[in-house]
Scaffold this motif. Structure first.
Motif, short mmCIF file in Angstrom:
data_model
loop_
_atom_site.label_atom_id
_atom_site.label_comp_id
_atom_site.label_asym_id
_atom_site.label_seq_id
_atom_site.Cartn_x
_atom_site.Cartn_y
_atom_site.Cartn_z
N PHE A 157 15.71 63.17 33.75
CA PHE A 157 16.10 63.56 32.40
C PHE A 157 17.41 62.94 31.95
O PHE A 157 17.72 62.96 30.76
CB PHE A 157 16.20 65.09 32.30
N ARG A 158 18.21 62.44 32.87
CA ARG A 158 19.46 61.81 32.46
C ARG A 158 19.36 60.30 32.62
O ARG A 158 19.38 59.55 31.65
CB ARG A 158 20.62 62.36 33.30
N ALA A 159 19.23 59.85 33.86
CA ALA A 159 19.29 58.41 34.11
C ALA A 159 18.13 57.66 33.44
O ALA A 159 18.35 56.70 32.70
CB ALA A 159 19.28 58.15 35.61
N CYS A 160 16.91 58.09 33.69
CA CYS A 160 15.75 57.36 33.16
C CYS A 160 15.65 57.46 31.64
O CYS A 160 15.39 56.47 30.95
CB CYS A 160 14.46 57.88 33.81
N MET A 161 15.86 58.66 31.11
CA MET A 161 15.75 58.83 29.65
C MET A 161 16.85 58.08 28.91
O MET A 161 16.60 57.38 27.93
CB MET A 161 15.79 60.32 29.30
N ILE A 162 18.10 58.23 29.37
CA ILE A 162 19.20 57.56 28.69
C ILE A 162 19.06 56.05 28.79
O ILE A 162 19.40 55.32 27.84
CB ILE A 162 20.55 58.04 29.26
N ALA A 163 18.53 55.57 29.89
CA ALA A 163 18.35 54.12 30.06
C ALA A 163 17.46 53.55 28.96
O ALA A 163 17.80 52.54 28.32
CB ALA A 163 17.76 53.82 31.43
N PHE A 230 27.50 60.93 32.29
CA PHE A 230 26.72 59.77 32.74
C PHE A 230 27.09 58.52 31.95
O PHE A 230 27.26 57.44 32.51
CB PHE A 230 25.22 60.06 32.60
N LEU A 231 27.20 58.66 30.63
CA LEU A 231 27.56 57.52 29.79
C LEU A 231 28.98 57.03 30.09
O LEU A 231 29.23 55.82 30.15
CB LEU A 231 27.45 57.90 28.32
N ARG A 232 29.89 57.95 30.28
CA ARG A 232 31.29 57.58 30.51
C ARG A 232 31.50 56.86 31.84
O ARG A 232 32.26 55.90 31.92
CB ARG A 232 32.16 58.84 30.48
N LEU A 233 30.82 57.35 32.89
CA LEU A 233 31.05 56.81 34.22
C LEU A 233 29.95 55.86 34.69
O LEU A 233 30.13 55.14 35.67
CB LEU A 233 31.22 57.95 35.23
N GLY A 234 28.81 55.87 34.02
CA GLY A 234 27.72 54.97 34.39
C GLY A 234 27.14 55.26 35.76
O GLY A 234 26.56 54.38 36.40
#
Length: 302
Positions: A157-163, A230-234
């Motif tokens: 829900f975070r890494a895959c979706m935001i990507a 997640f966006l700030r630190l990648g």
């Protein structure tokens, strides 16, 4: 933000992909059960094992879809980097990843002070390692709540979706505030289970509506925070650790505060407020991309 045309991913495709990710994650809960365990509680060992299999399957399928959707030949980074799986290159960068966890602990300052007065923190008299750590974290239920759920939910829900959303050219505001709604909606499947477990009547329906609305709001707000991190630190590791910490703490229960002495009660209530103030104060410093050598998401999108 690189344009969607240059990326080769349209916003429609990206959002449909997010719906598919959420569907795969939740649908597995029902595909891996049979008539013998259909009516068992979600905390039953058989159900837990089946659901662990389901989310493991979703955690494999989701990045494969990301790899097909995003044209990596346009970029100089790998799928491991875009999903935040890369490990820090130095000790300072590794230590910098603790910032969001410390920030989360600050937000829970009130509950932590309450536990302190109850002598229930580690090394205090009412803390028992066997009961509070070994029997909790090493149980099947503990593994689900504090390891499997944080890892798989944040990854999908975070890494895959935001990507995919990022590479569709969507704004940072969209990534932080809209993408977590998929996470909140995915949790609404509990409503169906609770409705039947609570009697499948009008009273059960009212309870389900209230509990589901609260859960949707809580998970969405939490999603705003970890999406920002997640966006700030990648990196996906801080969101996973923050998620696990929040699961350990649970939603703050203020009902027992009234049992404390007036002075302690005042200190606890002030700690709740102070925790929120300090959280807002340190939000940007503790998630500074410079601390980890930069973030491919924040550098391009901020």
């Amino acid at each position: 933000m690189i344009s969607a045309l240059q990326n080769g991913v349209s916003p429609i495709v990206a959002n449909v992909a997010c719906i598919i990710f959420a569907f795969i994650y939740v649908a597995g809960f029902y595909l891996f059960r049979n008539e013998n365990n259909a009516k068992l509680s979600r905390n039953h060992p058989v159900v837990i094992r089946n659901r662990i299999k389901a989310v493991a399957f979703a955690s494999i399928v989701a990045p494969v879809l990301v790899w097909f959707i995003i044209p990596f030949h346009y970029f100089n980074y790998s799928i491991f980097q875009i999903l935040g799986l890369s490990l820090p290159n130095s000790v300072p960068e590794l230590l910098a990843l603790k910032g969001p966890v410390l920030l989360t602990a600050i937000l829970f300052l009130g509950p932590l002070v309450q536990l302190y007065f109850e002598r229930s923190l580690p090394l205090q008299s009412n803390f028992d390692f066997e009961r509070d750590v070994k029997d909790v974290f090493f149980s099947l239920l503990g593994q689900r709540n504090y390891v499997v759920a944080p890892v798989t939910e944040e990854f999908v829900f975070r890494a895959c979706m935001i990507a995919v959303l990022y590479h569709a050219g969507l704004s940072t505001t969209y990534l932080v505030f809209i993408s977590p709604m998929y996470f909140g909606l995915a949790h609404l499947h509990h409503a169906w289970e609770n409705y039947y477990q609570w009697g499948a009547n009008i009273k059960a329906l009212k309870l389900v509506v209230l509990s589901s609305s609260f859960q949707f709001c809580y998970t969405t707000i939490f999603g705003w925070y970890v999406s920002f991190v997640f966006l700030r630190l990648g990196s996906i590791w801080p969101p996973i650790l923050c998620h696990s910490f929040c699961n350990v703490m649970g939603f703050p229960d203020i009902s027992d505060i009234q049992l404390q002495a007036p002075m302690k009660r005042a200190v606890i209530m002030c700690s709740f407020v102070l925790g929120i103030i300090l959280f807002c104060w340190f939000l940007y410093p503790f998630t500074d991309p410079a601390n980890v050598g930069g973030s491919l998401y924040w550098t391009a999108s901020a």
